[in-house]
Design an enzyme around this catalytic site. Structure first.
Site, short mmCIF file in Angstrom:
data_model
loop_
_atom_site.label_atom_id
_atom_site.label_comp_id
_atom_site.label_asym_id
_atom_site.label_seq_id
_atom_site.Cartn_x
_atom_site.Cartn_y
_atom_site.Cartn_z
NE ARG A 96 5.20 -8.04 4.00
CZ ARG A 96 5.59 -7.85 2.75
NH1 ARG A 96 5.64 -6.60 2.27
NH2 ARG A 96 5.92 -8.86 1.97
CD GLU A 122 -1.88 -0.61 34.32
OE1 GLU A 122 -1.42 -1.62 34.88
OE2 GLU A 122 -1.38 -0.11 33.27
NE ARG A 179 2.31 -3.70 -1.03
CZ ARG A 179 3.28 -4.61 -0.88
NH1 ARG A 179 4.51 -4.23 -0.63
NH2 ARG A 179 3.02 -5.90 -0.96
CB SER A 208 5.23 -16.80 -6.44
OG SER A 208 5.98 -15.60 -6.38
#
Length: 358
Positions: free
Chosen positions: A178, A46, A201, A162
């Site tokens: 993140r 505001e 990143r 992975s």
């Protein structure tokens, strides 16, 4: 109000532990001022809108996504300024659960002769601030558990590989998350296996506090997290009170947080209380299967982001997102409510809210 919501989202990642808020001021049917809460310690929405407006605002209407504050904090009360500038009608999206506000902002406006309409696009406005609403009422971080898995439910192959399960677009979305959360946490097994950086990143990102849940202080001194602790704030949560082990982290700038023990491991409820005391309002959990189960078992998880990649890897020894002992009966399962489904490149993001705990 939809314009005010869009403005509020521009503050994502920068306002924690304050809420996301947008404001639009209309006079004679035209938008004459707008603003949003840009960063912690800066002007509220505001005040940003009004102070950047050169027009006279008597008789104007303000659309605000969150009830205007009526107390002195880092900045003066917004309700006072709305009254001083002659705003005659205020549309409010969300009520503010902060005990210092909690209806008092709207009441003050009404007492000054301002017409107040509450609950305009309430659901959409509420959706801006689940983190703030949780933190202001509990003083503990809002926890998002995130994992990526294949279509057959694996987070890695049987050899532990992975990288990468999901595609580039999904991984970019994680970088945005993140940026939006105040802290990110993994277990020490993830540090030992992957040697991660745990930074965002995304260009011009706010960097989360990096937290390692390491009950026995096994984090290597030569890992990336320790070596870059002076650049990115890094905390190791442990139950180990061996001063010799603790002191070896000090020269690197690592903060060691000794927590209560639960089954010889970090009591996650105690850890969350300590993080809340540090004004960490939100925690992104990117742990492995063991830490994920411990988090669910302790009841700290509020939300789940499940990324599903169109791949199949198989393998009895390949890990699934949730490990640990698991449950014995299906009616003991953690229950989730699906908020949204999104296709990101070739991957799917399922966004769940946790509605029951183990």
């Amino acid at each position: 109000m939809r314009r005010a919501i869009a403005l509020a989202k521009q503050g994502l990642g920068w306002t924690n532990p304050n809420p996301l808020v947008g404001c639009v001021i209309v006079k004679n049917g035209e938008i004459v001022a707008e603003g949003y809460h840009e960063k912690i310690g800066g002007w509220h929405a505001e005040r940003n809108a009004i102070l950047h407006c050169k027009e006279e605002l008597s008789g104007a209407a303000a659309y605000v996504t969150l009830e205007p504050c009526c107390h002195h904090g880092r900045t003066p009360p917004c309700s006072d300024l709305l009254i001083e500038r002659g705003i005659k009608k205020v549309f409010i999206g969300s009520s503010d659960p902060n005990p210092l506000v909690a209806g008092r902002g709207a009441s003050q406006l009404r007492q000054a002769g301002v017409e107040v309409v509450e609950g305009l696009l309430k659901d959409e406005c509420d959706a801006l601030n689940p983190i703030f609403f949780h933190y202001i009422q509990t003083k503990r971080p809002y926890v998002l558990m995130k994992y990526a898995m294949t279509a057959d439910g694996k987070i890695a192959t049987s050899t532990g590989e992975s990288k990468w399960i999901t595609g580039e677009l999904a991984r970019a979305r994680v970088q945005q998350t993140r940026h939006q959360y105040s802290a990110i946490m993994v277990g020490v097994d993830t540090v030992l296996a992957d040697n991660p950086m745990l930074n965002s990143r995304m260009p011009n990102a706010k960097q989360p506090v990096r937290i390692v849940c390491d009950s026995q202080l096994r984090t290597p001194l030569d890992c990336q997290l320790v070596q870059t602790a002076k650049e990115y704030r890094t905390v190791i949560a442990t139950v180990c009170d061996d001063l010799r082990k603790i002191e070896q982290f000090r020269p690197f700038g690592v903060e060691v947080l000794v927590c209560k023990a639960r089954n010889k491991r970090v009591d996650l409820q105690d850890l969350l209380q300590k993080l809340g005391d540090m004004q960490i309002d939100s925690l992104l959990l990117e742990g492995g299967s063991s830490l994920n189960f411990s988090a669910l078992e302790s009841g700290i998880v509020n939300r789940v982001h499940c990324y599903i990649a169109p791949k199949l890897v198989g393998g009895k020894q390949a890990k699934t997102p949730i490990g640990g002992e698991g449950i014995q009966q299906i009616d003991q399962a953690v229950k989730l409510k699906l908020k949204s489904t999104e296709l990101i490149g070739e991957d799917i993001l399922l966004d769940y809210v946790v509605i029951s705990h183990l």
